[in-house]
Motif scaffolding. Structure first.
Motif, PDB file in Angstrom:
ATOM      1  N   GLY A  49      -6.040   3.654   6.451  1.00 41.09           N
ATOM      2  CA  GLY A  49      -6.010   3.851   4.995  1.00 41.09           C
ATOM      3  C   GLY A  49      -7.406   4.064   4.432  1.00 41.09           C
ATOM      4  N   LYS A  97       5.359   4.270   8.224  1.00 44.08           N
ATOM      5  CA  LYS A  97       4.091   3.547   7.996  1.00 44.08           C
ATOM      6  C   LYS A  97       4.038   2.979   6.574  1.00 44.08           C
ATOM      7  CE  LYS A  97       1.424   5.958  11.508  1.00 44.08           C
ATOM      8  NZ  LYS A  97       0.176   6.630  11.856  1.00 44.08           N
ATOM      9  N   VAL A  98       5.088   2.277   6.186  1.00 44.10           N
ATOM     10  CA  VAL A  98       5.140   1.644   4.865  1.00 44.10           C
ATOM     11  C   VAL A  98       5.160   0.141   5.045  1.00 44.10           C
ATOM     12  CG1 VAL A  98       6.335   3.587   3.818  1.00 44.10           C
ATOM     13  CG2 VAL A  98       7.671   1.710   4.798  1.00 44.10           C
ATOM     14  N   ASP A  99       4.773  -0.555   3.970  1.00 46.39           N
ATOM     15  CA  ASP A  99       4.809  -2.022   4.040  1.00 46.39           C
ATOM     16  C   ASP A  99       5.761  -2.641   3.021  1.00 46.39           C
ATOM     17  OD1 ASP A  99       3.227  -1.423   1.860  1.00 46.39           O
ATOM     18  OD2 ASP A  99       1.426  -2.388   2.617  1.00 46.39           O
ATOM     19  N   GLU A 114      -4.976   0.909  13.602  1.00 46.41           N
ATOM     20  CA  GLU A 114      -4.106   1.420  12.551  1.00 46.41           C
ATOM     21  C   GLU A 114      -4.482   0.874  11.173  1.00 46.41           C
ATOM     22  OE1 GLU A 114      -1.550   3.692  12.935  1.00 46.41           O
ATOM     23  OE2 GLU A 114      -1.375   3.620  10.746  1.00 46.41           O
ATOM     24  N   ARG A 115      -4.870  -0.390  11.108  1.00 49.83           N
ATOM     25  CA  ARG A 115      -5.129  -0.981   9.796  1.00 49.83           C
ATOM     26  C   ARG A 115      -6.336  -0.360   9.093  1.00 49.83           C
ATOM     27  NH1 ARG A 115      -5.899  -7.087   9.538  1.00 49.83           N
ATOM     28  NH2 ARG A 115      -6.640  -6.616   7.450  1.00 49.83           N
ATOM     29  N   THR A 116      -7.156   0.394   9.813  1.00 48.31           N
ATOM     30  CA  THR A 116      -8.293   1.045   9.157  1.00 48.31           C
ATOM     31  C   THR A 116      -7.966   2.474   8.703  1.00 48.31           C
ATOM     32  OG1 THR A 116      -9.223   2.042  11.146  1.00 48.31           O
ATOM     33  CG2 THR A 116      -9.840  -0.236  10.706  1.00 48.31           C
ATOM     34  N   HIS A 164     -10.735  -3.902   4.717  1.00 48.52           N
ATOM     35  CA  HIS A 164     -11.412  -3.960   3.429  1.00 48.52           C
ATOM     36  C   HIS A 164     -12.271  -5.214   3.286  1.00 48.52           C
ATOM     37  CE1 HIS A 164      -9.117  -0.555   1.852  1.00 48.52           C
ATOM     38  NE2 HIS A 164      -8.062  -1.067   2.450  1.00 48.52           N
ATOM     39  N   LYS A 186       0.837  -1.198   0.000  1.00 45.82           N
ATOM     40  CA  LYS A 186       0.000   0.000   0.000  1.00 45.82           C
ATOM     41  C   LYS A 186       0.875   1.253   0.000  1.00 45.82           C
ATOM     42  CE  LYS A 186      -4.069   2.080   0.496  1.00 45.82           C
ATOM     43  NZ  LYS A 186      -5.481   1.704   0.531  1.00 45.82           N
ATOM     44  N   GLY A 223       1.045  -4.258   6.615  1.00 48.07           N
ATOM     45  CA  GLY A 223       0.230  -3.074   6.873  1.00 48.07           C
ATOM     46  C   GLY A 223      -1.241  -3.308   6.589  1.00 48.07           C
ATOM     47  N   GLU A 224      -1.770  -2.458   5.734  1.00 41.51           N
ATOM     48  CA  GLU A 224      -3.209  -2.425   5.509  1.00 41.51           C
ATOM     49  C   GLU A 224      -3.743  -3.716   4.893  1.00 41.51           C
ATOM     50  OE1 GLU A 224      -4.286   1.367   3.999  1.00 41.51           O
ATOM     51  OE2 GLU A 224      -6.202   0.632   3.215  1.00 41.51           O
ATOM     52  N   TRP A 225      -2.869  -4.472   4.203  1.00 43.71           N
ATOM     53  CA  TRP A 225      -3.331  -5.681   3.531  1.00 43.71           C
ATOM     54  C   TRP A 225      -2.957  -6.938   4.301  1.00 43.71           C
ATOM     55  CZ3 TRP A 225      -1.194  -3.421  -1.684  1.00 43.71           C
ATOM     56  CH2 TRP A 225      -2.044  -2.398  -2.111  1.00 43.71           C
ATOM     57  N   ALA A 226      -2.730  -6.818   5.610  1.00 46.47           N
ATOM     58  CA  ALA A 226      -2.566  -8.000   6.466  1.00 46.47           C
ATOM     59  C   ALA A 226      -3.814  -8.878   6.345  1.00 46.47           C
ATOM     60  CB  ALA A 226      -2.361  -7.546   7.904  1.00 46.47           C
TER      61      ALA A 226
END
Lengths: 235, 235, 235, 235, 235, 235
Positions: C122, A173-175, C118-120, C47, A109, B224-227
């Protein structure tokens, strides 16, 4: 399929390393041509170096075009001369910054770039905009190692780059991580293993994307801005 | 390498066509799995249809993940459920709009999208922004042919699409065309031949890019967001 | 006037709390219907959860539409399914993130969002762009409290949220706070009192804006992208 | 609840019309105060007029603040003096362009503004950016009717505005219309009926949103840029 | 050539300082007229002050226009009334924030603004956007010195400003500094000498750019938005 | 004061014309040096030409720097090599597109560029972004006259350019015109007279702005990205 990789600086050891990394990822049947200009600066670390490297780089594009290259890669993270090369080439031309950022956007992301000298960060920032990566790219970090130091085994470059990557993961906050220099291509696998996140080397990414475009039958469009250069008198 | 292509609508003839087009471009050794949800709308032509298609689509991602897919493709031009699928998947997940726009940006300076119904253009416009393609995408054009009409040999769809592509080239200052529906995948080659510019089908582009990412060893970052989705009680 | 509030997760205690907070702010004569889907995830924290909640959420919109609702509210800070719901509805549909951000922009120059995990973040960041709030929103902060913990009186959630709000005021140069979860609706008044700045809860804001739109006689336009869904065969 | 509406020009007939339109939409219990400055230009049709109207406008805000107004509305589509008024006021202050654009964004995907003179379009364009409405606003159209002509029953203003709205619907791919002048408030209902799409008058929208904010207990934040003006010596 | 500089506040000592700084940089043959309004606030530190200063400022523009000024400068870093003044003037009108930011963009890659009070930073931020300087401007820093304190020799203002400039260079990755108040004009040379980087004062920059425009024969275009104000009745 | 103007193509007649136009606008005491590279393309009409012109252009910057130039101008509308030249130079370096666009933004609200060949419009569009002129620049128009044709008295170039300017005024809602080629410098005055709006030639604008910066004592900052090039081995 023949892919022409131009290292736009004139340091042959770097060209050899780039070629080797490219061959590691190339598909069966892909022939990798790695070359560098016969004249120009030993490394590219600013706008002036970029400008001085371009005639030599473009001569290599032209030469490989005649020799039947199916695609071209510009193996310097500033993607110098990319649009000029697209005017010359019939097949696709890909910059390694372009390839790395696009690859990153498919599997993460947000990424940070880890590059060499602070003075080159503005060039990378400009590419982030040009490729529409403002949302994806969170930071561009320099570890203040000159490009030639990457060729020096005694330079501790790996440790410095690893350290900067860890800072990126802790603070940005990078992946995933994008490596900001063709000279870091050989460090990618090890960095990814140690960090536990995807680390992306533009040389490898560009090879795979070039193969993809050639397989798709896609060539540089000659209809608009990237039409062949107009014939021109030269002093 | 196994690539799972999910047509998120439930029209089997379209799934078959998508699979066939994917196999035409796949590298030797790539296995193409083409599937569609067992429940959901016959076509996707708006936000409501997209929302209703996603649980079925995600079930197909999960099923293929268990079966060992190396990568996934979402074969609908709105890229529905892309980020949700990335949470589920270990390997890369690519949307066909995403793949087509990125491919276009490598080989042309500006593209127009030619799609089905006007009411879906806002969805495509949103993706243009999400993928940072505002500079590259000059227009999104609807030829007002419903998705199912593309399956109907009597529909004159080819002529209508060709006409809209010609308008794009004449009016939009573009040098290549992106087809805005998975159901147009089989028309790409012929359109490109007639128009004399690159025409890009997202299904083919997504297959080649998925192969590229798998070959590069890149997987969806789980940092991150796509865990992976959090475990959750369901009513 | 009848306002239908859909909590898109299936946690009934949260639905009850949302309904109660809505009724506190509703004008005389406004009837609040609070409901949640009969199937779907207990909370929405990513998501995948968003995608899985939407068919149930949309069924509640359709049900309330038939029952004569004048307006609808989607009571989850990611505003899942907002455009799909607008296709279904004749009256206005408002998301609570949308309502909170718009309210904030009327009474403060800059806000920070304080949310759960945190994961929300984005998802919230995407809404900031979608609603044109990039200038107004300075930061999105997670206090790493899961949604269900907000329902747990022993969770110290209030203290953690208060702490994060104080950090926002100290570090982000903001003059108001937006709460980033429907489950925080009952904390708004107390937080505002302690912090001495406006704190905005999206549930209350959405109720008041929905009342405003209904009073203005404004309904979702059926002329363009939010026309009723096309009739469609379903497997 | 007392809402103070300031028409920043000095044309009393327009102030009366604005007050009447506001009362039509106000909730039971809302008291509408409509006023205009005692000095300043008869109409506002450019930057100079805006600048000259502001001291008078701000005097009206200050006067109503002392008299106990709960909220203020600036009833000119350029929203002149909005931030200055927010420094003076304790309660919310809303501009009619701001209210109209926000209302439009809740119930339509894209709007066009139909306003008076071409020379004012740049002011409206600036507000579109300031309120983050670039995606939503597709066009700003002038019908070249001066503001005072709207007060003249013989002016054919209604027909000209209707014509421009029809052009917007035919050419701009919009699904609703925003009226770009407080002097058009009385035409809104009839235009909406004839056009069959939502037509939004900022005066009415501002009244309803002001009521909403007051009911929510939200006041202008005094913590940052909109703190009360510093005491200052005046020549 | 006659250049009219309007200090829009009513503090005569500041007007005198501005005039003196302007004369230091003016070309031979340039006549500098420095003036301030006869009525209005002693300093401008917010939106309200800006609004209240504009009628007086515009009267000075009109007066100087009649007296034959070739160009005008608005000497307050918020550039209040700039577009209104352009409507009144035949020759060019330049704001000092505008001039300083444009000058900075010619000789540095990134700048930070160092200004007076935090509450004015939003006004400067708005100008950064209006002038397209988002890439160039990295930060806007307040040293929390009120404008009148700059006139007070005992105020330690120089030391506080120098300190903030050093912070900007250490933390903001900038290569030059823009001073954010006309009252700092006399400190520019000394700051630049101590810091070793370009420091830009908008008063001087505006004088030189006004001279440049007059020499080029360029005048404010009267064709569009900056046409002379329409004649108007005034109460 | 010595200003070095480099025409980056190798057409001496164009260099002479540029020098003459520069001298017409230069202040008393300004010495204009006009030169062109000793090697390179006769005209610059695309990315490839730009790349090939830069080493020669940079050699001229370096030569003039040694000879004591106070400022440099790059006299080609693509501003090729601008940042590279800034690394080499101690004084200011200005591109003519940069100067023209900035001048336009001071005296008009919106401009259109009228340039030579369509294939160069993308280069100009990129500069519009780089200089933050997206709001001000409404269109970039090609009259499809090659650069060398501008040198040919029989070419009817003036008429074609005049025609395109008239179209810009009629269709683009602009109030001034920017000429998009150094070879049009001699047409500026006459075009402005016939059109009745400001027409801006970048050569003249750059001379006046260079004089302004030199008078202000501003030099290219050597602290960041534009520091002198690092010493480098050359093959």
């Amino acid at each position: 399929m023949k892919i022409n990789i131009v290292n736009p600086n004139t340091t042959a050891s770097m060209t050899a390393k780039i070629g080797a990394c490219a061959r590691l990822v190339a598909a069966p049947g892909t022939e990798i041509w790695a070359c560098n200009p016969s004249a120009g600066p030993a490394t590219i670390e600013g706008h002036y170096d970029e400008a001085m490297s371009q005639p030599g780089l473009l001569a290599e594009i032209r030469r490989a075009e005649t020799a039947g290259a199916d695609a071209h890669i510009i193996a310097c993270f500033g993607d110098p001369g990319l649009e000029a090369a697209r005017e010359l080439a019939s097949g696709p031309v890909i910059g390694i910054a372009e390839a790395a950022m696009h690859a990153a956007s498919f599997i993460g992301k947000h990424f940070s770039v880890v590059t060499t000298l602070e003075r080159t960060c503005g060039i990378a920032a400009h590419l982030v905009e040009r490729y529409g990566m403002q949302r994806a790219c969170r930071n561009i970090r320099a570890c203040e190692i000159a490009v030639l130091e990457l060729e020096n085994p005694a330079s501790q470059a790996y440790a410095a780059i690893l350290h900067e990557c860890r800072l990126a993961l802790a603070q940005d906050k990078v992946d995933c991580i994008v490596l900001g220099c063709a000279g870091m291509a050989d460090l990618c696998r090890e960095l990814s293993r140690e960090l536990g996140v995807p680390v992306i080397d533009g040389v490898a990414a560009a090879v795979s994307f070039a193969e993809a475009l050639v397989r798709l039958g896609l060539k540089t469009s000659k209809r608009g801005e990237w039409a062949y250069p107009l014939p021109k008198a030269y002093l």
